[in-house]
Design an enzyme around this catalytic site. Structure first.
Site, PDB file in Angstrom:
ATOM      1  N   GLU A 235       6.426  95.951  54.551  1.00 30.44           N
ATOM      2  CA  GLU A 235       5.197  96.642  54.976  1.00 30.44           C
ATOM      3  C   GLU A 235       4.208  95.740  55.696  1.00 30.44           C
ATOM      4  O   GLU A 235       3.890  94.646  55.243  1.00 30.44           O
ATOM      5  CB  GLU A 235       4.511  97.268  53.753  1.00 30.44           C
ATOM      6  N   LYS A 251       4.618 104.751  51.855  1.00 27.13           N
ATOM      7  CA  LYS A 251       4.589 105.555  50.628  1.00 27.13           C
ATOM      8  C   LYS A 251       5.823 106.439  50.663  1.00 27.13           C
ATOM      9  O   LYS A 251       5.990 107.257  51.565  1.00 27.13           O
ATOM     10  CB  LYS A 251       3.324 106.423  50.529  1.00 27.13           C
TER      11      LYS A 251
END
Length: 431
Positions: A235, A251
């Site tokens: 990420e 997510k």
């Protein structure tokens, strides 16, 4: 501060990259960032090594961001380092009083003497003028560095303990769900720590093993003082390139399978899972709001929403949000920190609940590692899927978490934590 730039062609970039990191181990300060050749349109290089400090800033003070801004502006050069999650306490009326076995500084940056970028088949050396005479020698030494055949050096097998046992975790999630049902928050990321005490590990071989089984786009090897971050993060937190600002929150997680048909089924299941989609959309909206604080009017865009990317260990749902900005780099980070994917929404309410229900101070976990360049650009990852190590304290830690929403099933959330922990545990246990 001026730098001399000299480039060399390398025939085997991946091999050179490994030699470069092995060669760097004799240096006192190291930040190594590796994209693992992921095809990301916002990548600036395949890898970069920053080594040996000319100056540094490390602090647990209450004015960390102001000191960082001053340091960056005085240096007028590349600086590399990290921001810990608990800097949130300087941005909001929050505290962090949970147990901290690692003892990292809240913020630590340094100006490197030596910078080496790998861009395709080119190794680009950017050394301070006072070190320019060593460029050719260093290149030769890197090329001649021998690589170990043994993938991991074993000092002793760590005895890994859980900070929160399963029944306690399930009880905590049930309590959090009650808070959500009462409307206190929409979503909150609850994390748990796995740790080993009185343990020695070899940071380099541990990182190399973790990276080999993960091949993450924001991998990091960080060595500052006695503190190490061995990171396989998928990420990006935040990047600024000229006037463009980019955030890529994650997510949504699903397992991989060695069976191609089953793997495709897992991927499709993630892409269509109402709970995972809801998680991602809520955090994307939070990130849009964070970026809008400093964005030029009408410039905030969701370039990708809930796109599923496949990595070696897991499938991940990622959104990409961008904006145009003319704001100060430190203000951009302050107004988005900590990253929404690691807190929840609303952010401040979520962070209060995190402090109440978690049992470990997060420190560098769910913070960020990256750099500022001399032109006020920056790029930072999110410290997840990472092994953190304090060699002086002989303390090893890795943490994992999952986003809790009204649709969460506590048993499923626990299994998601175990899935995310699998790579770190297998590396430490030499499985």
């Amino acid at each position: 501060m001026s730098r001399i730039v000299k480039s060399f062609r390398v025939e085997q970039p991946d091999n050179f990259k490994k030699r470069m990191l092995n060669w760097a181990q004799s240096h006192q300060e190291i930040v190594f960032l590796d994209s693992n050749n992921h095809d990301n349109k916002y990548s600036s290089f395949n890898a970069v090594l920053a080594a040996n400090s000319v100056s540094c800033l490390k602090t647990n003070a209450t004015n960390s961001f102001e000191r960082l801004s001053q340091y960056k502006n005085e240096t007028k050069d590349w600086i590399f380092g990290y921001l810990s999650y608990d800097l949130k306490n300087e941005l909001e009326d929050l505290t962090s009083s949970n147990f901290d076995g690692l003892g990292f500084y809240s913020l630590h940056f340094f100006q490197p003497q030596k910078l080496i970028f790998l861009k395709g088949n080119l190794a680009e050396f950017q050394y301070l003028n006072c070190n320019q005479e060593t460029i050719s020698t260093d290149f030769k030494e890197i090329c001649e560095t021998k690589l170990k055949n043994n993938p991991i050096t074993i000092f002793e097998k760590p005895k890994i303990s859980l900070r929160i046992h399963k029944d306690a975790y399930l009880n905590k999630i049930c309590q959090v769900l009650k808070r959500i049902q009462k409307g206190a928050i929409y979503e909150v990321n609850i994390c748990q720590e796995f740790y080993a005490e009185e343990t020695r590990i070899d940071p380099l071989s541990t990182y190399e093993k973790l990276n080999s089984i993960s091949k993450a786009p924001f991998a990091t090897y960080l060595k500052l003082d006695n503190n190490y971050a061995l990171c396989a993060s998928p990420e990006r937190f935040l990047k600024k390139k000229n006037t463009k600002l980019i955030a890529q929150p994650i997510k949504g997680t699903a397992a991989r399978s060695s069976n191609a048909m089953e793997d495709s089924m897992f991927k499709a299941g993630l892409a269509n899972d109402p709970k995972e989609l809801s998680e991602n959309i809520m955090i994307t909206d939070l990130v849009r709001n964070d970026l809008s604080k400093n964005a030029l009017k009408g410039s905030v865009k969701v370039e990708e929403l809930c796109k599923v990317y496949s990595f070696k260990q897991v499938h991940q749902m990622i959104s990409t949000v961008s904006a145009q900005t003319e704001a100060d780099p430190i203000d951009l980070i302050k107004d988005s920190f900590p990253m929404g994917s690691m807190t929840g929404a609303p952010k401040v309410s979520a962070m209060k609940i995190i402090e109440e229900f978690e049992e470990t101070k997060r420190g560098l976990y769910s913070g960020a590692v990256g750099y500022f360049d001399a032109s006020h650009n920056f790029d930072f990852n999110v410290i997840i899927r990472s092994i953190l190590y304090n060699s002086k304290k002989k303390f090893v830690s890795y943490s994992v978490g999952s986003a809790i929403t009204a649709q969460s099933n506590p048993q499923n959330e626990y299994q998601e934590c175990l899935l995310k922990a699998k790579a770190m545990r297998s590396v430490l246990e030499q499985k």
